[in-house]
Scaffold this motif. Structure first.
Motif, mmCIF file in Angstrom:
data_model
loop_
_atom_site.group_PDB
_atom_site.id
_atom_site.type_symbol
_atom_site.label_atom_id
_atom_site.label_comp_id
_atom_site.label_asym_id
_atom_site.label_seq_id
_atom_site.Cartn_x
_atom_site.Cartn_y
_atom_site.Cartn_z
ATOM 1 N N SER A 75 0.841 -1.199 0.000
ATOM 2 C CA SER A 75 0.000 0.000 0.000
ATOM 3 C C SER A 75 0.879 1.253 0.000
ATOM 4 C CB SER A 75 -0.932 0.004 1.213
ATOM 5 O OG SER A 75 -0.207 -0.036 2.421
ATOM 6 N N SER A 76 0.370 2.319 -0.581
ATOM 7 C CA SER A 76 1.172 3.526 -0.788
ATOM 8 C C SER A 76 1.707 4.120 0.507
ATOM 9 C CB SER A 76 0.340 4.575 -1.543
ATOM 10 O OG SER A 76 -0.851 4.870 -0.834
ATOM 11 N N ALA A 121 -4.227 -3.709 -4.023
ATOM 12 C CA ALA A 121 -5.625 -3.860 -4.464
ATOM 13 C C ALA A 121 -6.518 -2.824 -3.784
ATOM 14 C CB ALA A 121 -6.120 -5.267 -4.154
ATOM 15 N N GLY A 122 -7.327 -2.148 -4.589
ATOM 16 C CA GLY A 122 -8.246 -1.150 -4.052
ATOM 17 C C GLY A 122 -7.728 0.271 -4.119
ATOM 18 N N GLU A 123 -6.430 0.419 -4.366
ATOM 19 C CA GLU A 123 -5.849 1.762 -4.474
ATOM 20 C C GLU A 123 -5.719 2.152 -5.942
ATOM 21 O OE1 GLU A 123 -3.101 2.161 -0.459
ATOM 22 O OE2 GLU A 123 -2.115 1.988 -2.408
ATOM 23 N N GLU A 124 -6.002 3.380 -6.254
ATOM 24 C CA GLU A 124 -5.893 3.858 -7.629
ATOM 25 C C GLU A 124 -4.571 4.583 -7.850
ATOM 26 O OE1 GLU A 124 -9.436 6.175 -8.215
ATOM 27 O OE2 GLU A 124 -10.599 4.400 -8.762
ATOM 28 N N VAL A 125 -3.535 4.054 -7.242
ATOM 29 C CA VAL A 125 -2.216 4.677 -7.349
ATOM 30 C C VAL A 125 -1.151 3.594 -7.274
ATOM 31 C CG1 VAL A 125 -2.049 5.032 -4.844
ATOM 32 C CG2 VAL A 125 -0.696 6.460 -6.379
ATOM 33 N N LYS A 126 -0.075 3.802 -8.019
ATOM 34 C CA LYS A 126 1.096 2.939 -7.879
ATOM 35 C C LYS A 126 2.255 3.793 -7.380
ATOM 36 C CE LYS A 126 2.559 3.271 -12.756
ATOM 37 N NZ LYS A 126 2.846 2.485 -13.978
ATOM 38 N N LYS A 163 -1.051 7.201 -11.344
ATOM 39 C CA LYS A 163 -2.369 6.567 -11.399
ATOM 40 C C LYS A 163 -2.243 5.098 -11.782
ATOM 41 C CE LYS A 163 -6.111 8.129 -11.566
ATOM 42 N NZ LYS A 163 -7.223 8.106 -10.571
ATOM 43 N N GLU A 164 -3.135 4.282 -11.211
ATOM 44 C CA GLU A 164 -3.170 2.862 -11.533
ATOM 45 C C GLU A 164 -4.593 2.358 -11.327
ATOM 46 O OE1 GLU A 164 -2.582 0.347 -13.198
ATOM 47 O OE2 GLU A 164 -0.531 -0.145 -12.547
ATOM 48 N N ALA A 165 -4.967 1.304 -12.051
ATOM 49 C CA ALA A 165 -6.306 0.719 -11.904
ATOM 50 C C ALA A 165 -6.459 0.134 -10.508
ATOM 51 C CB ALA A 165 -6.523 -0.343 -12.970
ATOM 52 N N ALA A 166 -7.632 0.304 -9.919
ATOM 53 C CA ALA A 166 -7.870 -0.121 -8.530
ATOM 54 C C ALA A 166 -7.798 -1.634 -8.351
ATOM 55 C CB ALA A 166 -9.222 0.406 -8.053
ATOM 56 N N ASP A 167 -8.026 -2.394 -9.429
ATOM 57 C CA ASP A 167 -8.023 -3.854 -9.284
ATOM 58 C C ASP A 167 -6.626 -4.462 -9.458
ATOM 59 O OD1 ASP A 167 -7.824 -3.265 -11.983
ATOM 60 O OD2 ASP A 167 -9.067 -4.939 -12.638
ATOM 61 N N LYS A 168 -5.634 -3.648 -9.705
ATOM 62 C CA LYS A 168 -4.278 -4.147 -9.883
ATOM 63 C C LYS A 168 -3.620 -4.396 -8.525
ATOM 64 C CE LYS A 168 -3.917 -3.769 -14.462
ATOM 65 N NZ LYS A 168 -3.609 -4.897 -15.353
ATOM 66 N N HIS A 169 -2.755 -5.400 -8.477
ATOM 67 C CA HIS A 169 -1.947 -5.661 -7.280
ATOM 68 C C HIS A 169 -0.683 -6.395 -7.732
ATOM 69 C CE1 HIS A 169 -3.634 -9.804 -7.398
ATOM 70 N NE2 HIS A 169 -4.769 -9.184 -7.701
ATOM 71 N N TYR A 170 0.458 -5.776 -7.530
ATOM 72 C CA TYR A 170 1.705 -6.376 -7.990
ATOM 73 C C TYR A 170 2.894 -5.701 -7.308
ATOM 74 C CZ TYR A 170 1.794 -2.219 -11.042
ATOM 75 O OH TYR A 170 1.779 -0.927 -11.520
#
Length: 275
Positions: A75-76, A121-126, A163-170
């Motif tokens: 998480s950010s 996951a759930g965050e719109e940021v990378k 910005k990043e898609a909220a469903d991404k997790h990596y």
């Protein structure tokens, strides 16, 4: 009055640039970190067992290496505390595969820039943290510079958010301008990791099903992950032949005719060891 203790910059060299004699160990460290997060992702229901992917992309021409997993990410708000601090791991001894909080920095000794890119996951940021390995080496080699370790860490790192898609997790590790040809030798890296990485046994090994049945029948857990090198999945390359290396070739000198299994339990029925 006693002065407060000081930690000089040279400690950073011991924990980063000078950590490994064999440069290939950095692959093991990054895979180990990914494996720990895959276990957490499965436990949290983020991915199902068997859906994990750890991709290693080696580009000798661009002298670039990328290692990416589809696990939990970070998480950010935790990126700087986890990724910039040294030996300050939140992992647990005896549960996680890694726990010292220094392995992720091993790549600093073999590139000009080490980049961590991650999203949760759930965050719109990378979050993207860049370590300037060249600057770090310059600071450490400057014997007229007596900076504190924490000040050096602040100088050689930079973190930005996009910005990043909220469903991404990596979690992604990028090594730019890799200095070691050994790390860029795709075939040698494949051979090395197929032996030391936690991957499944090749289907060509005729005792594979027998081994897997023993593991299943006894309720055992054999950690294996889906690891790919330049899109090719790797496996343990076991065969039923034992070879002796000879100049320019190899000679079969023996055969494996079967597999014996070991398992011992204590008086309470807990497994002491198995193999």
């Amino acid at each position: 009055m006693t002065d407060n203790p000081r930690i000089g910059k040279d400690v950073i060299e011991s924990l980063t640039l000078g950590m490994y004699e064999d440069c290939r160990f950095i692959y093991r460290e990054y895979i180990q970190n990914s494996a720990d997060q895959v276990d957490k992702a499965v436990a949290e229901g983020l991915i199902n067992a068997g859906e994990d992917e750890i991709h290693i992309t080696i580009n000798p021409k661009e002298r670039c290496i990328v290692i990416e997993d589809n696990a939990t990410g970070i998480s950010s708000d935790k990126v700087i505390p986890i990724l910039r601090n040294i030996a300050h791991s939140t992992k647990k001894r005896g549960e996680d595969k890694g726990f010292r909080g220094i392995g992720r920095l091993g790549g600093l000794g073999y590139c000009s820039k080490l980049i961590f890119e991650t999203t949760f996951a759930g965050e719109e940021v990378k979050s993207i943290m860049t370590w300037d390995a060249d600057l770090l080496k310059q600071i450490i080699n400057d014997r007229d510079n007596s900076e504190e370790a924490v000040d050096v860490l602040a100088r050689v790192t930079d973190t930005i958010h996009k910005k990043e898609a909220a469903d991404k997790h990596y979690f992604k590790v990028i090594l730019e301008n890799v200095t070691s040809d050994e790390l860029l030798n795709v075939e040698r890296v494949k051979n090395y990791l197929s032996m030391v990485a936690p991957v499944d046994i090749s289907s060509q090994f005729i005792y594979r099903s027998q081994i897997n049945k023993f593991i299943k029948d006894n309720g055992l857990k054999d950690d294996a992950y889906n690891i790919y090198i330049n899109e090719e999945q790797i496996y343990k390359p076991y065969t039923t032949h034992i070879y002796k290396e000879i100049p320019g070739s190899k000679k079969a000198i023996d055969d494996i005719l079967g597999v014996d299994f070991l398992l011992s339990k204590d008086s309470d029925g807990n497994i002491i060891y198995w193999g």
